[in-house]
Design a protein around this motif. Structure first.
Motif, PDB file in Angstrom:
ATOM      1  N   HIS A 150      -7.378   1.823  -5.429  1.00  0.00           N
ATOM      2  CA  HIS A 150      -6.206   2.093  -6.274  1.00  0.00           C
ATOM      3  C   HIS A 150      -6.493   3.165  -7.310  1.00  0.00           C
ATOM      4  O   HIS A 150      -7.625   3.356  -7.751  1.00  0.00           O
ATOM      5  CB  HIS A 150      -5.720   0.806  -6.970  1.00  0.00           C
ATOM      6  N   HIS A 169      -7.804  -6.410  -2.506  1.00  0.00           N
ATOM      7  CA  HIS A 169      -7.310  -6.815  -1.184  1.00  0.00           C
ATOM      8  C   HIS A 169      -8.090  -8.043  -0.722  1.00  0.00           C
ATOM      9  O   HIS A 169      -9.201  -7.905  -0.205  1.00  0.00           O
ATOM     10  CB  HIS A 169      -7.494  -5.679  -0.174  1.00  0.00           C
ATOM     11  N   THR A 194      -7.299  -7.542 -13.269  1.00  0.00           N
ATOM     12  CA  THR A 194      -7.345  -7.420 -11.815  1.00  0.00           C
ATOM     13  C   THR A 194      -6.614  -8.561 -11.105  1.00  0.00           C
ATOM     14  O   THR A 194      -6.437  -8.538  -9.891  1.00  0.00           O
ATOM     15  CB  THR A 194      -8.808  -7.292 -11.349  1.00  0.00           C
ATOM     16  N   LEU A 224     -11.402  -3.029  -3.525  1.00  0.00           N
ATOM     17  CA  LEU A 224     -10.271  -2.393  -4.210  1.00  0.00           C
ATOM     18  C   LEU A 224     -10.065  -0.960  -3.730  1.00  0.00           C
ATOM     19  O   LEU A 224     -11.024  -0.245  -3.422  1.00  0.00           O
ATOM     20  CB  LEU A 224     -10.519  -2.353  -5.721  1.00  0.00           C
ATOM     21  N   GLN A 282      -4.987  -7.242  -7.808  1.00  0.00           N
ATOM     22  CA  GLN A 282      -5.086  -5.804  -7.563  1.00  0.00           C
ATOM     23  C   GLN A 282      -5.932  -5.514  -6.320  1.00  0.00           C
ATOM     24  O   GLN A 282      -5.735  -4.529  -5.629  1.00  0.00           O
ATOM     25  CB  GLN A 282      -5.695  -5.117  -8.785  1.00  0.00           C
ATOM     26  N   VAL A 311       0.899  -1.153   0.000  1.00  0.00           N
ATOM     27  CA  VAL A 311       0.000   0.000   0.000  1.00  0.00           C
ATOM     28  C   VAL A 311       0.930   1.192   0.000  1.00  0.00           C
ATOM     29  O   VAL A 311       1.897   1.227   0.752  1.00  0.00           O
ATOM     30  CB  VAL A 311      -0.877   0.029   1.278  1.00  0.00           C
ATOM     31  N   CYS A 347      -2.180  -5.807  -4.462  1.00  0.00           N
ATOM     32  CA  CYS A 347      -2.332  -4.369  -4.719  1.00  0.00           C
ATOM     33  C   CYS A 347      -1.031  -3.782  -5.288  1.00  0.00           C
ATOM     34  O   CYS A 347      -0.598  -4.172  -6.364  1.00  0.00           O
ATOM     35  CB  CYS A 347      -2.809  -3.655  -3.452  1.00  0.00           C
ATOM     36  N   TYR A 385      -3.707   1.024 -12.652  1.00  0.00           N
ATOM     37  CA  TYR A 385      -4.224  -0.292 -13.032  1.00  0.00           C
ATOM     38  C   TYR A 385      -3.339  -0.916 -14.102  1.00  0.00           C
ATOM     39  O   TYR A 385      -2.528  -0.235 -14.745  1.00  0.00           O
ATOM     40  CB  TYR A 385      -5.661  -0.166 -13.568  1.00  0.00           C
TER      41      TYR A 385
END
Length: 197
Positions: A140, A175, A162, A138, A173, A47, A77, A143
């Protein structure tokens, strides 16, 4: 089974550790190369911002170690994004595990994407017992456009990858540790993977 979560100062480590405990396993947090190499499963979380995360990996030599790992590795992620060739975030060179470029979402959609969205076109044993169209959580702003390594897809202004898979490396991508029963199943599937999967 020895599970190591790579600890390089990138955010969501404790919540992943607790999610694994809920499945009945213990995970070790480590940035020690020998300990990571000796694991049965490795989780590479993230993160934060790509450039500073990559600098942290380089400062401990993890940027060289991660691409050489032979056991199943799951990037989450930012972890998944750093496994790609390059990210537009901070013009960052990635680890080059997945042959993909990380792009910023177009200004036509709200950025960051925060909340629940669907995953479709599911492939590989990572998604055993997960229905096409299930929702995951998600957060973010960047991508991975659709690419050869894609094993799941999500639509947010564009269709994008994803989840990714190449050899022993997987990336998501979303969590899984925050994605309720669906995320729990995906983590369980990862922990059950062997290299024949």
């Amino acid at each position: 089974m020895k599970i190591v979560i790579i600890d390089y100062g990138a955010g969501n480590i404790q919540s992943i550790k607790f999610a694994i405990q809920r499945l009945g396993f213990e995970a070790v947090l480590s940035n020690n190369g020998e300990e990571i190499k000796s694991a049965d499963k490795v989780i590479f979380p993230g993160v934060g911002e790509a450039g500073s995360a990559m600098r942290m990996l380089k400062s401990t030599g993890l940027d060289s170690l991660i691409p050489e790992l032979k056991q199943p590795v799951l990037g989450i992620c930012l972890g998944m994004q750093l496994m790609c060739n390059h990210s537009e975030e901070g013009d960052t060179q990635g680890l080059g595990i997945f042959d993909a470029e990380v792009k910023r979402f177009d200004s036509k959609v709200k950025v960051p994407q925060i909340g629940w969205n669907q995953i479709t076109n599911l492939e590989t044993h990572l998604f055993d017992k997960v229905e096409d169209g299930e929702y995951v959580y998600l957060v973010h702003s960047y991508y991975v456009p659709e690419c050869e390594d894609e094993i799941a897809r999500t639509e947010y202004g564009v269709n994008y990858s994803t989840a990714l898979h190449r050899n022993n490396f997987y990336g998501v991508q979303f969590h899984p540790e925050k994605s309720s029963k669906t995320g729990e199943q995906i983590l369980k599937n990862f922990l059950k993977l062997d290299l024949r999967s």
